[in-house]
Design an enzyme around this catalytic site. Sequence first.
Site, PDB file in Angstrom:
ATOM      1  N   HIS A 426       0.802  -1.238   0.000  1.00 22.74           N
ATOM      2  CA  HIS A 426       0.000   0.000   0.000  1.00 22.74           C
ATOM      3  C   HIS A 426       0.828   1.277   0.000  1.00 22.74           C
ATOM      4  CE1 HIS A 426      -4.039  -1.761   0.798  1.00 22.74           C
ATOM      5  NE2 HIS A 426      -3.326  -2.736   1.346  1.00 22.74           N
ATOM      6  N   LYS A 619      -8.194  14.245   5.116  1.00 22.75           N
ATOM      7  CA  LYS A 619      -7.383  13.024   5.080  1.00 22.75           C
ATOM      8  C   LYS A 619      -6.352  13.153   6.188  1.00 22.75           C
ATOM      9  CE  LYS A 619      -6.421  14.054   0.635  1.00 22.75           C
ATOM     10  NZ  LYS A 619      -6.714  12.854  -0.120  1.00 22.75           N
ATOM     11  N   ARG A 620      -5.591  12.081   6.431  1.00 15.99           N
ATOM     12  CA  ARG A 620      -4.546  12.177   7.433  1.00 15.99           C
ATOM     13  C   ARG A 620      -3.605  13.329   7.082  1.00 15.99           C
ATOM     14  NH1 ARG A 620      -4.158   8.161  11.466  1.00 15.99           N
ATOM     15  NH2 ARG A 620      -2.319   9.342  12.043  1.00 15.99           N
ATOM     16  N   LYS A 625       1.022  14.553   1.612  1.00 13.47           N
ATOM     17  CA  LYS A 625      -0.326  14.905   1.137  1.00 13.47           C
ATOM     18  C   LYS A 625      -0.489  16.412   0.929  1.00 13.47           C
ATOM     19  CE  LYS A 625      -2.427  10.887   3.436  1.00 13.47           C
ATOM     20  NZ  LYS A 625      -3.165  10.101   2.429  1.00 13.47           N
ATOM     21  N   THR A 730      -8.484   6.754  -1.673  1.00 10.00           N
ATOM     22  CA  THR A 730      -9.824   6.213  -1.891  1.00 10.00           C
ATOM     23  C   THR A 730     -10.873   7.295  -1.669  1.00 10.00           C
ATOM     24  OG1 THR A 730      -9.571   5.316   0.334  1.00 10.00           O
ATOM     25  CG2 THR A 730      -9.473   3.744  -1.479  1.00 10.00           C
ATOM     26  N   LYS A 734     -14.611   8.554  -3.452  1.00  7.04           N
ATOM     27  CA  LYS A 734     -15.859   8.863  -2.739  1.00  7.04           C
ATOM     28  C   LYS A 734     -16.370  10.241  -3.128  1.00  7.04           C
ATOM     29  CE  LYS A 734     -14.046   6.105   1.013  1.00  7.04           C
ATOM     30  NZ  LYS A 734     -13.196   6.147   2.199  1.00  7.04           N
TER      31      LYS A 734
HETATM   32  C1  NBG Z   1      -2.491   3.737   2.079  1.00  7.81           C
HETATM   33  C2  NBG Z   1      -2.102   4.670   0.939  1.00  7.81           C
HETATM   34  C3  NBG Z   1      -3.321   5.178   0.210  1.00  7.81           C
HETATM   35  C4  NBG Z   1      -4.202   4.026  -0.215  1.00  7.81           C
HETATM   36  C5  NBG Z   1      -4.522   3.162   1.003  1.00  7.81           C
HETATM   37  C6  NBG Z   1      -5.352   1.964   0.647  1.00  7.81           C
HETATM   38  C7  NBG Z   1      -1.032   2.890   3.858  1.00  7.81           C
HETATM   39  C8  NBG Z   1       0.210   2.173   4.182  1.00  7.81           C
HETATM   40  N1  NBG Z   1      -1.278   3.115   2.570  1.00  7.81           N
HETATM   41  O1  NBG Z   1      -2.934   5.909  -0.927  1.00  7.81           O
HETATM   42  O2  NBG Z   1      -1.353   5.731   1.442  1.00  7.81           O
HETATM   43  O3  NBG Z   1      -5.384   4.481  -0.784  1.00  7.81           O
HETATM   44  O4  NBG Z   1      -3.333   2.702   1.605  1.00  7.81           O
HETATM   45  O5  NBG Z   1      -4.739   1.216  -0.326  1.00  7.81           O
HETATM   46  O6  NBG Z   1      -1.765   3.257   4.736  1.00  7.81           O
END
Ligand code: NBG
Length: 888
Positions: A426, A619-620, A625, A730, A734
């Site tokens: 991820h 988002k976080r 980001k 994601t 949405k």
């Molecule tokens: C996160 C990514 C996102 C991605 C999500 C789900 C982790 C390690 N990765 O870009 O930063 O959408 O995983 O795949 O949290």
Amino acid sequence: MSQNAGYFSSSIPLNTAKATTASSADVPTTRPTSLKRVLSGPALKTMLAGGAHSQPKTPTRDDSEFRDYAHSEISRDVATIKYSVVMHLTATFLRTPASIDSAHAYLASAFSVRDRLLQRWNLTNEYHDKIGAKRVYYMSLEFLIGRTFDNALLALGLREEYSKVLGDVGFCLEDIIDEERDAALGNGGLGRLAACYVDSMACSNYPGWGYGLRYKYGMFQQQILNGYQVEAPDCWLDTPNPWEFPRPDVTYPVKFYGHLVRDPHSAHRYKWESDVVYDAMAFDVPVPGYGTTNVGNIRLWSCKTNTLFDLNKFNSGDYQGATGGQVAAQILTDVLYPNDNTNDGKELRLRQEYLFCSATMQDIMARFRKTGRPLSELPDLAAIQLNDTHPTLGVPELMRILIDDEGLSWDEAWDITTRTFAFTNHTILPEAMEKWPVPMLDKILPRHMGIIYDINLFFLQKVEKQFPGDRELLSRISIIEETNPQQVRMAFLACVGSHKVNGVAAIHSDIIKQTIFKDFVRIQGVDKFINKTNGVSPRRWMNECNPDMSDLITEAVGDRSWVNDLTKVKQLEDRIEDVSFRERWWAAKQKNKERLAEYILTTTGIKVSAHALFDVQVKRIHEYKRQLMNIFSVIYRYHLLKQMSPEQREREVPRVVIFAGKAASGYWVAKQVIKLINSVAEVVNSDEEIGDVLKVVFIPDYSVTAAEVIIPASDISQHISTAGTEASGTSNMKFVLNGGIILGTVDGANIEIGEEIGEEQIFFFGCLAHEVEDFRHYLRFNQPKPDAALQTAFDMIQRNTFGDAQLFQPLIDAIMRGGDVYLLSVDFPSYIEAHKAVEEAYRNHDEWVTKSILSVARMAKFSSDRSIQEYAEEVWNIEPQPVLNCGL
Ligand code: NBG
């Protein structure tokens, strides 16, 4: 007592044998007429006489009536619902209708809904057991579920009925829904993806279970004090949790530390002896399937010690010592590590991961053994997906079970293991790559360390044969990194232990093949490395969170079937010229904006105009980001507005810039970004000259539930990571699914969204992924050259416009002196241009509405149902198995 929360159930524990999976006998129906008869039934007496730990009985008498009750759906009429709510109110919660408050109205209703889910849960698992279905096990340290009540009501098609029942006793369903606490067992996208995936498995009838940990404290609650983030514990289990079912009968011992005794008859077999043994107990969380009888499951482990209470210590007066073991054990599943895209290498985290992996592998093996099939057939009945590297210890744990417990040879065990596991990566951020120091792993899990050494040795031997003499290659791909101390690279272990490795968006899957897994592609073949673009659940992220727009989609499609088949939203394109439809579409968006304006007022006290452009970044909080770039642009906009005459300002598009998101508690830079956003908000929002032309809002405590209010209300949402850093994202999906437009970089799933909906529907800017390295290289050796706009933002901060400039100087320094790793100075000019383009487009209302409708119409690809179907067909080799008409 949180541990006991689930025991508030009125269910009768009929089957409490050790470590069995449930059958339908676990849960009686609550059908009013049958309940009395079931309770007085002789069969029940027989079962209870066997005691709490009896084995499941072999039916010796006619149990057809029992089975009839278990298999016939509880009646759906309002009277039955009312009865079951009242039963829970009185018998589960010891309240009377006279003393009902909204908290108990929620609990009693939720428990009555749970009864239905558990009945379907039993049917589903009984059926899948009976036909010997292959199951997928989605192993994830995070499940960011959010709320369940509304989701379950919609899935069961009982929303109106419950609304009526609650209305009759003076409650509004919406208020009751608000009583539920979020299950926040995740950090962000990765955890929410896991929740969408189990939802899709249930809705598409795939036999699949999630496995995770039941954290007593979920994602921390974020408060904003004096502009700073302050973390408070999330005690989500302080009140009864209707959405879990405790399974003391499903408990496994998990060992730590100790020493090894070599089996004299085998080169690879060991006996692992240790006195430190904890118990992992299961809690089952039903996952409602929409439009199907199938109910999925997330099995969450909670840790306790197996020496419950030391009576000797207690008797000798050592009261603390008597419970010390219990406390030490519970700590293991106490808290979710609140880090997103980082790995901080804590020993407790490693122990959490192992507890999770060991209990899960034991459970999967217990279920498999019951089939009586030979071990070589495990991959025919079980597929295990590793959600990032966090569950990778599952690989050596399965090897340990197969070799040490089952007596298989190394080669047999390795063949089974690699055919069973698959791995999703991820992220490629270096700070997120999990590595564990060899000495730590060796101390806590001596047997696993040995197995990992052997996995590595055999792998390297093979590679040496394939590429003789290439020592550089061997050191690059070794699972053991030769640093001091040595480290175990979990991504490599996961890769070597799996038959398929995937990224989560096309660009990301390409990048991993060119970077971290480049050598592995050469060694193991390119076919092992595939792409599975993420998706989101249309149930939660449209049907549930955006009822008005959902009704319009239903109108365009002709029915609600799009909720389980998003390809149907295509039919919205036929309505693109329909004036009344377009007006109602916009009215739906407007209503969502009003709902958000209300939410902002209650959570922050800031009054915003719902007629402004809502510009959202939620988002976080993370440097990659680039929330910082966003707030710099807000500062620049503020500067421009201040230069204008009132008449000029009048002509501007009024804008509300909305931020939300949590920073990891130890991430200082991210926390300063929050402080800067709030400091800018304070100045801008109280500037009377500016008024509604610009408002800045930081909504505290971002959560799934907050997202359900925020996302449907956006006009523009920002997904502006430095190209190549956001694996997928994601929330971008949405937002577009809810009729919002993206302002984003050419990164992650933004790219595929653009391809699907058409580039006129998305505002791209910034450098491309393949250019990033060159820019970074340049900036390592050269001073960045901020353009006039960015320089203006720096100047305003440095003039103390937003409070003490010293507080924010490190944020500027990271760009000007720290190499500008995330390329803010590079992308800022095109970012400002993109903002202008957005504003122009927004002024043309008609065109904007067209963009909004077209976007939604073309979002079919981003349903998590599509992702899950691809995994099922290309990775897991499993089939949908609907319970409907299963003939049980
Ligand atoms: C996160 C990514 C996102 C991605 C999500 C789900 C982790 C390690 N990765 O870009 O930063 O959408 O995983 O795949 O949290």
